[in-house]
Design an enzyme around this catalytic site. Structure first.
Site, PDB file in Angstrom:
ATOM      1  N   GLY A  16      27.951 -12.397  -5.217  1.00 24.84           N
ATOM      2  CA  GLY A  16      27.447 -13.161  -6.364  1.00 24.84           C
ATOM      3  C   GLY A  16      26.165 -13.905  -6.049  1.00 24.84           C
ATOM      4  N   GLY A  17      25.358 -13.362  -5.157  1.00 27.92           N
ATOM      5  CA  GLY A  17      24.042 -13.955  -4.898  1.00 27.92           C
ATOM      6  C   GLY A  17      23.014 -13.424  -5.885  1.00 27.92           C
ATOM      7  CB  ALA A  19      20.931  -8.584  -4.933  1.00 28.40           C
ATOM      8  CG  PHE A 121       4.939 -17.880   1.546  1.00 31.08           C
ATOM      9  CD1 PHE A 121       4.888 -19.169   1.069  1.00 31.08           C
ATOM     10  CD2 PHE A 121       6.179 -17.375   1.931  1.00 31.08           C
ATOM     11  CE1 PHE A 121       6.037 -19.946   0.978  1.00 31.08           C
ATOM     12  CE2 PHE A 121       7.328 -18.141   1.847  1.00 31.08           C
ATOM     13  CZ  PHE A 121       7.267 -19.426   1.374  1.00 31.08           C
ATOM     14  CG  ASP A 224      31.973 -10.170   4.260  1.00 36.76           C
ATOM     15  OD1 ASP A 224      32.291 -10.202   5.458  1.00 36.76           O
ATOM     16  OD2 ASP A 224      31.974 -11.174   3.530  1.00 36.76           O
ATOM     17  CD  GLN A 243      11.402 -12.642   8.591  1.00 40.98           C
ATOM     18  OE1 GLN A 243      11.854 -13.189   7.607  1.00 40.98           O
ATOM     19  NE2 GLN A 243      10.312 -11.907   8.554  1.00 40.98           N
ATOM     20  CG  HIS A 245      11.882 -18.691   9.087  1.00 42.95           C
ATOM     21  ND1 HIS A 245      11.101 -19.788   9.351  1.00 42.95           N
ATOM     22  CD2 HIS A 245      11.621 -18.333   7.803  1.00 42.95           C
ATOM     23  CE1 HIS A 245      10.396 -20.079   8.258  1.00 42.95           C
ATOM     24  NE2 HIS A 245      10.696 -19.212   7.311  1.00 42.95           N
ATOM     25  CG  LEU A 255      14.337 -21.858   6.012  1.00 42.49           C
ATOM     26  CD1 LEU A 255      13.661 -21.020   7.073  1.00 42.49           C
ATOM     27  CD2 LEU A 255      14.633 -21.014   4.786  1.00 42.49           C
ATOM     28  CB  THR A 257      10.035 -23.397   3.090  1.00 42.32           C
ATOM     29  OG1 THR A 257       9.206 -22.365   2.532  1.00 42.32           O
ATOM     30  CG2 THR A 257       9.393 -24.729   2.791  1.00 42.32           C
ATOM     31  CD  GLU A 258       5.823 -17.554   5.859  1.00 39.42           C
ATOM     32  OE1 GLU A 258       6.699 -17.102   6.613  1.00 39.42           O
ATOM     33  OE2 GLU A 258       5.092 -16.840   5.168  1.00 39.42           O
ATOM     34  NE  ARG A 289       8.939 -15.941   6.794  1.00 42.99           N
ATOM     35  CZ  ARG A 289       9.818 -16.033   5.800  1.00 42.99           C
ATOM     36  NH1 ARG A 289      10.890 -15.267   5.802  1.00 42.99           N
ATOM     37  NH2 ARG A 289       9.615 -16.867   4.806  1.00 42.99           N
ATOM     38  CG  HIS A 356      15.095 -16.418   7.882  1.00 41.58           C
ATOM     39  ND1 HIS A 356      15.752 -17.465   7.278  1.00 41.58           N
ATOM     40  CD2 HIS A 356      14.183 -15.968   6.980  1.00 41.58           C
ATOM     41  CE1 HIS A 356      15.245 -17.647   6.057  1.00 41.58           C
ATOM     42  NE2 HIS A 356      14.311 -16.747   5.842  1.00 41.58           N
ATOM     43  CD  GLU A 390      19.622 -11.003   4.441  1.00 41.06           C
ATOM     44  OE1 GLU A 390      19.641 -11.954   3.645  1.00 41.06           O
ATOM     45  OE2 GLU A 390      19.651 -11.148   5.672  1.00 41.06           O
ATOM     46  NE  ARG A 401      13.021 -11.511   4.039  1.00 38.47           N
ATOM     47  CZ  ARG A 401      12.705 -12.774   3.781  1.00 38.47           C
ATOM     48  NH1 ARG A 401      11.695 -13.067   2.971  1.00 38.47           N
ATOM     49  NH2 ARG A 401      13.369 -13.765   4.343  1.00 38.47           N
ATOM     50  CB  SER A 406      14.115 -12.066   0.750  1.00 38.05           C
ATOM     51  OG  SER A 406      14.012 -13.452   0.547  1.00 38.05           O
ATOM     52  CG  LEU A 407      13.871 -15.714  -3.314  1.00 32.16           C
ATOM     53  CD1 LEU A 407      13.341 -17.034  -3.877  1.00 32.16           C
ATOM     54  CD2 LEU A 407      15.384 -15.681  -3.419  1.00 32.16           C
TER      55      LEU A 407
END
Lengths: 590, 115, 236
Positions: A16-17, A19, A121, A224, A243, A245, A255, A257-258, A289, A356, A390, A401, A406-407
């Site tokens: 349920g993320g 994607a 970025f 999973d 990766q 980070h 984390l 953020t970059e 990165r 990361h 992911e 990446r 990724s988003l």
């Protein structure tokens, strides 16, 4: 066991993320009988932790921005093993997907003209690397993942998606033909085990950073979906590509953020030197990165690390001033006060490269269809199985990446999978039903844990696994160390096969969930180890002391890990985008 | 929207307004009475009776009584819906409260305008 | 030795007829751990302990619980902030049914969230790019959209304890205002109509427990005040 209760859906989305919710939204709108099955309430998924933003050429910061430039950066960032047809699809479809999110209500930060705020970025350029730094990452302050995930959940509520929240998917169910026709799942609250039948099973289970001792990933990131697919005998692609980070908070692993460096922050060593100027004279702190993480480790190894042990460096932000920090990076101020006991407006944040993101995963095409290889090594679609986010390896990220990609990957390919499944369902899908023995074999490992009577317990085994991975498969790798790691993992697998679950209760048994997760961590770790050992070159995030150079003759390829024989094969990288000329592999400098 | 039948306005907004406006009226009335008592230390029945013989005082008092009734009803209705979960007991209590308020109000009017 | 005494609320419906408190000794090795780290250490002693956790950095909202009497997130609450006299007492969030140990049934909480229609409503055809919003309009959403649905606020609210089925509660109302305040949302009238009954908003008595416990530093009471103002302005 055979009288398992069953639930039937047109499509089941595991995870349920970002994607999973994006795919579910597409299917819910189409009226197909769809359910999202998530081991946590959806807004607790790891997408919520994404900070800096979603990279996309929406031409807001720069009206002349071009998705082809973004595609170039992505392919170069991936050290040329990103599939160019997939990168082309993501970068060109991206703006549509981002505008959709905005229309759904995502509270993006804004420029004065009312358009979406974009920040620079790492690895971003204009004009195919010729026009200097670009600002292409769309942001909602430094809480973009949170804003994105909540927006998607909210719109799924609006469209009446069915949710199976706090359900855990145990294993895939295959029919006699090897098609995936559903899964075994457990309602965590009651312990009920159910056979979920579905014409399309989507793995949107995210990453698996918890194979490492030090990671920015949530505690739930246990691979999973990867574990389920590997146990079902399906291959994994590019699993050696992890990766690290550059800026995880020293000690805590959380984390930073970059976007901090995008807003003007930079890294310093113990002498106060801005050392990235030496490693990447042009992009400096906004190089890829992998490049920044390696440079940091070099500084530490050469004795210029900070702190008593000299084992980290500093991220300097104080020169940005409280106003910028408060407006653009409020979450970072909070996090560094909580986890580093440092106010970034006054002092630098101690940071260290931290695991990361998993670039590898279930190989898929741009429609999210999972792919395996036939006997001749040709791609073959796995009927009924899909992956996105992911957990999937489309591959748009190749060997490394770019931040903010990724988003974009989540929403573009979540949406694409949803659209494809909808049209496939409209055309009609019929697979052979799973037999009793098919279901029985998917129940095997669950039964193993439930029947275990003595042995080692999960926490110590998990710790051992994480230590092996951290020591042998970190930022820099080498043959002897990795061989030792592979051997240790083989021993660990034996120990896990004989491990013990003391708590056999049914109501919200988190110990059972953690045991099932451990099996998945084991699968991911082993795939990573074998792939890392066999890829005898350095490319992107995979860097070896013993093979320091990129080897385009032998390794301009995806790696394919086959679980049955624990063998590493190869798969061709796509160099045939549809609407633009392909990008030739070049020496990668920043 | 939560539907309910036992409060009069069936609107939280009007209840909320009633509660605040009635509170202001009651505060003014109380201040007036306290001030009056302070200004008349040796108050006797005739003076007191004279005050309440005037129409404006009767209107002011009536306003205060009505405010008290409304204020009490909204407040007690809220308290009963918070703490009395069994429907039967709650409705019965509310009925007793509303009857009591009604009786006191009519009685008050009778005192003001009565013989 | 740096032993911490941890008192934990335990309940497993399969084996316990009633909840009880269980004592554990945890060796913190002198470190100022987060409460969640302490729970991990307890779980190594007793594998059966149940609690929710995910991001371990205060953004997913899984591990809301009651620590020495105050609601908060275990993962971002250091011991130094909460331990009194060497003792830590952990209970589930108050006011919701307990499933097991520190895990509560959040069903009513989510239901109230869903009730306020927590999604942007705008029936105008969407433009080819984003809908424009000025930075000033966007600023109005700050302090609202950051909610992580951890339920610390609503389960600290007496009004929510008494009427969890009718009073939306601070978390839901914060989100109600998040959409009322969004310049892109067009359902203001409908949203307000859904809220003007005596329970949904008006059961708030301004106790402000929500503000005192919010781990993200948000202010639901202020948002509720703003909703009241909008209801008043909207009334005829």
């Amino acid at each position: 066991m055979s009288n398992l209760r069953s639930l039937t859906f047109d499509a089941i989305i595991i995870g349920g993320g970002g994607a999973g919710l994006r795919a579910a939204l597409e299917l819910a709108k189409s009226g197909k009988k769809t359910a999202v099955l998530s081991k946590v309430f959806p807004t607790r998924s790891h997408t919520v932790s994404a900070q800096g933003g979603i990279t996309c050429a929406i031409a807001s910061a720069d009206p002349n921005d071009d998705w082809r430039w973004h595609m170039y950066d992505t392919v170069k960032g991936g050290d040329y093993i990103a599939d160019q047809d997939a990168a082309e699809y993501m970068c060109s479809e991206g703006p549509k997907a981002v505008f959709e999110l905005e229309h759904m209500g995502l509270p993006f930060s804004r420029f004065d003209n009312g358009r979406i705020y974009q920040r620079p970025f790492g690895g971003q350029s204009k004009n195919f690397g010729e026009g200097g730094q670009a600002a292409r990452t769309c942001a909602a302050a430094d809480r973009t993942g949170h804003a994105l995930l909540h927006t998607l959940y909210q719109n799924n509520l609006k469209n009446n998606t069915t949710f199976l929240n706090e359900w855990y998917a145990v294993d895939l169910v295959k029919n006699a033909n090897g098609d995936v026709v559903g899964c075994i799942a457990m309602d965590i609250e009651t312990g009920d085990v159910v056979h979920v039948k579905s014409k399309a099973t989507v793995l949107a289970t995210g990453g698996s950073g918890r194979i490492y001792a030090s990671t920015t990933n949530a505690l739930i990131n246990t691979g999973d979906g990867i574990g389920m697919a590997l146990r079902a005998g399906f291959p994994m692609q590019d699993m050696e590509m992890w990766q690290f980070h550059p800026t995880g908070i020293y000690g805590a692993g959380t984390l930073v953020t970059e976007g901090c460096r995008g807003e003007g922050g930079y890294l310093i060593n113990k002498d106060g030197e801005r050392f990235m100027e030496r490693y990447a004279p042009n992009a400096k702190d906004l190089a890829g990165r992998d490049v920044v993480a390696r440079s940091m480790v070099m500084e530490i190894l050469e004795g210029r690390g900070c702190g008593e042990k000299g084992d980290h460096v500093y991220l300097k932000l104080d020169h940005l001033g409280e106003e910028v920090l408060g407006k653009r990076l409020p979450g970072i101020v909070e996090l560094s006060k909580t986890f580093a006991h440092v106010d970034p407006a006054k002092e630098p944040i101690p940071v260290v490269p931290t695991c990361h993101y998993m670039m590898g995963g279930v190989p898929t095409n741009v429609h999210g269809q999972a792919i395996m290889q036939d006997a001749e090594g040709n791609d073959k679609i796995i009927n009924g199985l899909f992956a996105c986010g992911e957990a999937a390896c489309v591959s748009v990220h190749g060997a490394n990446r770019l931040g903010g990609n990724s988003l974009l990957d989540l929403v573009v390919f979540g949406r694409a999978a949803g659209m494809f499944i909808e049209s496939a369902l409209n055309e009609g899908i019929e697979y052979l039903e799973a037999s009793e023995s098919d279901v029985e074999s998917a129940m095997k490992r669950m039964n193993r844990w439930n029947e275990s009577e003595s042995g080692e317990t999960v926490p110590e085994l998990k710790r051992d696994l994480q230590d092996i991975m951290q020591n042998a498969f970190g930022v820099f790798r080498q043959e002897d160390n990795m061989q030792k790691g592979v051997k240790q993992l083989a021993e660990l697998r034996e120990r896990i096969n004989n491990a013990y679950l003391p708590d056999k209760s049914n109501t919200f048994n988190t110990a059972r969930v953690e045991a099932l997760e451990l099996d998945n961590l084991m699968e991911v770790a082993e795939a990573t180890a074998v792939a890392a050992l066999e890829r005898k070159e350095s490319r992107g995030a995979h860097s070896r002391y013993d093979y320091p150079d990129r080897d385009d003759v032998n390794w301009l390829k995806h790696s394919m890990y086959f679980p049955a024989e624990k063998r590493l094969g190869q798969r061709e990288v796509n160099f045939a985008p549809k609407t633009v000329d392909m990008f030739e592999p070049k020496v990668r400098t920043y | 929207m939560v539907t309910n039948v036992t409060n009069f306005g069936r609107s939280g907004l009007s209840d909320w307004l009633v509660q605040r406006v009635s509170a202001i009226i009651l505060a003014l009335y109380s201040l007036f009475i306290v001030g009056y008592l302070l200004l008349h230390p040796g108050l006797d029945y005739m003076t007191w009776n004279g005050l309440f013989a005037q129409t404006w005082m009767r209107i002011f008092s009536l306003l205060a009584f009505v405010s008290l009734a409304a204020h009490a009803w909204v407040g007690l209705w809220t308290v009963t819906t918070d703490y009395l979960k069994p429907t039967g007991i709650r409705i019965a209590t509310q009925t007793v409260i509303i009857l009591a308020i009604f009786v006191f109000l009519v009685w008050g009017i009778q005192v003001l305008w009565g013989a | 030795m740096s032993k911490l005494q941890v008192s934990l609320y335990r309940y497993n419906p399969e084996t316990d007829s009633a909840p009880y408190m269980e004592e554990f000794q945890v060796d913190t090795q002198g470190r100022d751990l987060m409460v969640l780290d302490v729970l991990h250490l307890v779980k190594e002693q007793d594998n059966g302990l149940a609690y929710r956790r995910s991001c371990r950095e205060g953004v997913c909202g899984s591990d809301g619980m009651n620590m020495n009497g105050k609601n908060g997130l275990a993962c971002i609450t250091p011991l130094s902030e909460v331990v009194k006299k060497g003792k830590l007492t952990l209970r589930p969030l108050p006011g919701l049914p307990v499933i097991r140990d520190l895990v509560v049934d959040m069903g009513l909480f989510y239901k109230q969230y869903e009730r306020i229609q927590p999604y942007l409503q705008n029936d105008q055809p969407a433009p080819a790019i984003e809908r424009l919003q000025s930075p000033e309009e966007r600023d109005k959403l700050d302090g609202l959209y950051e909610c992580i649905l951890c339920a610390c606020c609503s389960t600290a609210c007496p009004s929510f304890w008494w009427n969890p089925d009718k009073f939306v509660g601070p978390a839901g109302l914060l989100q109600a205002y998040r959409f009322l305040a969004d310049s892109r949302d067009e359902a203001t009238r409908e949203r307000l109509a859904e809220l003007e009954d005596p329970f949904s908003v008006f059961r708030c008595r301004g106790i402000m427990n929500c503000v005192a416990v919010c781990p993200k530093g948000l202010n639901p009471t202020r948002a509720i005040g703003k909703i009241r103002e909008m209801l008043l302005a909207n009334a005829t």
